[in-house]
Scaffold this active site. Structure first.
Site, short mmCIF file in Angstrom:
data_model
loop_
_atom_site.label_atom_id
_atom_site.label_comp_id
_atom_site.label_asym_id
_atom_site.label_seq_id
_atom_site.Cartn_x
_atom_site.Cartn_y
_atom_site.Cartn_z
N SER A 33 -13.72 14.11 11.34
CA SER A 33 -13.94 15.08 10.25
C SER A 33 -14.80 16.24 10.74
O SER A 33 -14.51 17.40 10.44
CB SER A 33 -14.63 14.42 9.05
OG SER A 33 -13.81 13.41 8.51
N HIS B 191 -13.29 6.41 12.19
CA HIS B 191 -13.06 6.86 10.81
C HIS B 191 -12.80 5.66 9.88
O HIS B 191 -13.40 5.54 8.82
CB HIS B 191 -11.87 7.83 10.80
CG HIS B 191 -11.30 8.10 9.45
ND1 HIS B 191 -11.84 9.07 8.62
CD2 HIS B 191 -10.28 7.54 8.76
CE1 HIS B 191 -11.16 9.07 7.48
NE2 HIS B 191 -10.20 8.16 7.53
N ARG C 98 0.81 -1.22 0.00
CA ARG C 98 0.00 0.00 0.00
C ARG C 98 0.84 1.27 0.00
O ARG C 98 0.37 2.34 -0.34
CB ARG C 98 -0.93 0.01 1.21
CG ARG C 98 -2.15 -0.88 1.01
CD ARG C 98 -3.08 -0.80 2.19
NE ARG C 98 -3.59 0.54 2.40
CZ ARG C 98 -4.26 0.92 3.49
NH1 ARG C 98 -4.48 0.07 4.45
NH2 ARG C 98 -4.70 2.15 3.62
N TYR D 229 -8.54 16.11 -2.89
CA TYR D 229 -8.60 17.35 -2.11
C TYR D 229 -7.55 17.32 -1.01
O TYR D 229 -7.20 16.25 -0.51
CB TYR D 229 -9.99 17.61 -1.50
CG TYR D 229 -10.58 16.47 -0.70
CD1 TYR D 229 -11.24 15.43 -1.33
CD2 TYR D 229 -10.51 16.44 0.70
CE1 TYR D 229 -11.82 14.38 -0.60
CE2 TYR D 229 -11.08 15.41 1.44
CZ TYR D 229 -11.72 14.38 0.77
OH TYR D 229 -12.29 13.35 1.49
N PRO D 230 -7.03 18.50 -0.67
CA PRO D 230 -6.09 18.57 0.45
C PRO D 230 -6.85 18.84 1.74
O PRO D 230 -7.95 19.40 1.70
CB PRO D 230 -5.21 19.76 0.07
CG PRO D 230 -6.09 20.65 -0.72
CD PRO D 230 -7.14 19.79 -1.38
N MET D 231 -6.28 18.44 2.87
CA MET D 231 -6.95 18.72 4.15
C MET D 231 -5.97 18.88 5.31
O MET D 231 -4.81 18.48 5.23
CB MET D 231 -7.98 17.65 4.47
CG MET D 231 -7.42 16.28 4.77
SD MET D 231 -8.72 15.14 5.36
CE MET D 231 -9.11 15.80 6.99
N LYS E 85 -5.86 18.84 9.86
CA LYS E 85 -6.53 18.59 11.13
C LYS E 85 -6.43 19.88 11.93
O LYS E 85 -5.34 20.49 12.01
CB LYS E 85 -5.85 17.44 11.89
CG LYS E 85 -6.02 16.06 11.24
CD LYS E 85 -7.34 15.40 11.59
CE LYS E 85 -7.61 14.12 10.83
NZ LYS E 85 -6.81 12.99 11.29
N GLN F 282 -8.87 4.58 -1.37
CA GLN F 282 -8.32 5.87 -0.96
C GLN F 282 -6.82 5.79 -0.86
O GLN F 282 -6.26 4.75 -0.47
CB GLN F 282 -8.97 6.32 0.36
CG GLN F 282 -8.11 6.28 1.60
CD GLN F 282 -7.98 4.89 2.21
OE1 GLN F 282 -8.18 3.88 1.56
NE2 GLN F 282 -7.59 4.85 3.46
O1 76R Z 1 -4.83 2.94 6.68
C1 76R Z 1 -5.87 2.32 6.99
O2 76R Z 1 -6.66 1.80 6.16
C2 76R Z 1 -6.19 2.25 8.43
C3 76R Z 1 -7.34 3.10 8.83
C4 76R Z 1 -7.21 4.52 8.32
C5 76R Z 1 -6.32 5.52 8.71
C6 76R Z 1 -5.19 5.44 9.73
C7 76R Z 1 -8.06 5.09 7.30
C8 76R Z 1 -9.04 4.40 6.63
N1 76R Z 1 -7.71 6.41 7.14
C9 76R Z 1 -6.65 6.69 7.96
C10 76R Z 1 -5.96 7.90 8.06
MN1 76R Z 1 -8.70 7.76 6.00
N2 76R Z 1 -9.62 9.09 4.80
C11 76R Z 1 -9.51 10.45 4.88
C12 76R Z 1 -10.53 11.05 4.08
O3 76R Z 1 -13.25 13.75 3.78
C13 76R Z 1 -12.94 13.49 4.97
O4 76R Z 1 -13.73 13.71 5.94
C14 76R Z 1 -11.58 12.91 5.26
C15 76R Z 1 -10.80 12.53 4.00
C16 76R Z 1 -11.22 10.02 3.47
C17 76R Z 1 -12.38 10.15 2.50
C18 76R Z 1 -10.65 8.79 3.94
C19 76R Z 1 -11.08 7.51 3.56
N3 76R Z 1 -7.47 9.25 6.68
C20 76R Z 1 -6.36 9.07 7.47
C21 76R Z 1 -5.71 10.35 7.63
C22 76R Z 1 -4.43 10.61 8.43
C23 76R Z 1 -4.86 10.96 9.82
C24 76R Z 1 -3.74 11.24 10.77
O5 76R Z 1 -2.65 10.66 10.68
O6 76R Z 1 -3.99 12.09 11.68
C25 76R Z 1 -6.46 11.27 6.94
C26 76R Z 1 -6.18 12.75 6.79
C27 76R Z 1 -7.56 10.58 6.35
C28 76R Z 1 -8.55 11.16 5.62
N4 76R Z 1 -9.85 6.24 5.27
C29 76R Z 1 -9.80 4.90 5.61
C30 76R Z 1 -10.70 6.35 4.18
C31 76R Z 1 -11.18 5.03 3.81
C32 76R Z 1 -12.11 4.72 2.63
C33 76R Z 1 -10.62 4.14 4.70
C34 76R Z 1 -10.81 2.63 4.77
C35 76R Z 1 -9.68 1.96 4.06
C36 76R Z 1 -9.79 0.47 4.10
O7 76R Z 1 -9.85 -0.09 5.20
O8 76R Z 1 -9.82 -0.13 3.02
#
Ligand code: 76R
Length: 247
Positions: A222, A171, A130, A144-146, A148, A184
């Site tokens: 979020s 999340h 991955r 999109y960028p984001m 926290k 993603q």
């Molecule tokens: O990596 C992993 O699959 C483990 C769980 C996971 C983490 C650690 C995960 C799962 N994400 C993680 C981290 Mn995410 N993610 C976003 C967005 O629009 C919004 O509100 C937020 C934008 C989406 C759409 C999304 C989708 N994720 C993060 C982080 C880093 C956070 C940090 O380190 O503080 C961000 C910024 C972020 C944002 N996330 C998933 C998804 C999806 C679809 C999953 C499930 C993946 C899977 O299990 O197949």
């Protein structure tokens, strides 16, 4: 100080958004247009060969709306290689017609919020894969960028690790309910670009982007802590699609 999350970092990412200068394109001679097309297809060939050797990856999409016309999403092992890709494109005959619209520099990132204690994530083949992903060939992309949030009352970076873990679990559960529908790629950009992460979503059904992002808005991480930049949505450009566009 709160404990920093550990990140695993993979390939470097450049999202290169371009606007086609149709006036220049229409004013160009047929020979100039042909040279531009030839250069572009040669570059796409080269990038696909890199992908074939698993040394990087390419996603090429047509952007809907006025923010840009095209996005080239490139993945490479190093920032130097990414820069070389960009420079070569800029020297090509096509670049004269492809004005910069927006760009984003980041690195594919996985964090340890969901990690198993005592397990070295790099020894888990799915995790290692991955970090250096071959980008999906879905019909649609969303980028999109984001950030926290770091406000006095709501500061993600001052929360204890356990609280952040619990929120990231929630999340992740929402994300998982979209398995098979949305893929993603989260790329970290602290120190590289203007926001903290780039979010790139891939799906065959564009409506799933809206459903996923909307559902996540109600989830605490979020709802309380997410800040978002501009959204870009696109349609996959195959070789035929590209030929059609540049007819
Ligand atoms: O990596 C992993 O699959 C483990 C769980 C996971 C983490 C650690 C995960 C799962 N994400 C993680 C981290 Mn995410 N993610 C976003 C967005 O629009 C919004 O509100 C937020 C934008 C989406 C759409 C999304 C989708 N994720 C993060 C982080 C880093 C956070 C940090 O380190 O503080 C961000 C910024 C972020 C944002 N996330 C998933 C998804 C999806 C679809 C999953 C499930 C993946 C899977 O299990 O197949």
């Amino acid at each position: 100080m709160s404990e920093a999350a550990q990140t695993l970092d993979g390939w470097y990412v450049l999202h290169d958004f371009r606007t086609i200068d149709w006036t220049a394109w229409n004013d160009a001679t047929p020979e100039e247009r042909e040279a531009a097309r030839r250069d572009l297809f040669a570059l796409v060939n080269e990038w696909e060969e890199v992908e074939g050797r698993k040394e990087g990856s390419l996603a090429l999409y047509s952007i809907v709306g006025q923010k840009a016309d095209l996005v080239f999403m490139h993945l490479r092992e190093t920032l130097q290689e990414l820069n070389a890709v960009e420079n070569k494109f800029n020297r090509s005959a096509f670049a004269r017609f492809a004005k910069p619209a927006y760009s984003y520099v980041s690195v594919v990132e996985l964090s340890n919020y969901m990690g198993q204690p005592g397990v070295d994530p790099m020894q888990v083949p799915e995790i290692a894969a991955r970090l250096k992903p071959i980008l999906p060939k879905t019909n649609h992309i969303c980028f999109y960028p984001m950030n926290k949030r770091r406000l006095l009352g709501d500061n993600w970076y001052m929360l204890p690790m356990e609280e952040r873990k619990a929120m990231m679990r929630s999340h992740g559960m929402i994300g998982r309910s979209y398995a098979g529908k949305v893929k993603q790629i989260i790329s970290g950009s602290v120190g590289f670009d203007d926001w903290e992460w780039g979010v790139t979503l891939f799906s065959d059904d564009s409506l799933q982007f809206k459903k996923l992002v909307y559902e996540m808005r109600f989830d605490e991480v979020s709802a309380r802590y997410g800040e978002f930049g501009a959204f870009y949505v696109g349609i996959r450009l195959t070789r035929d699609g590209l030929s059609e566009l540049l007819k």
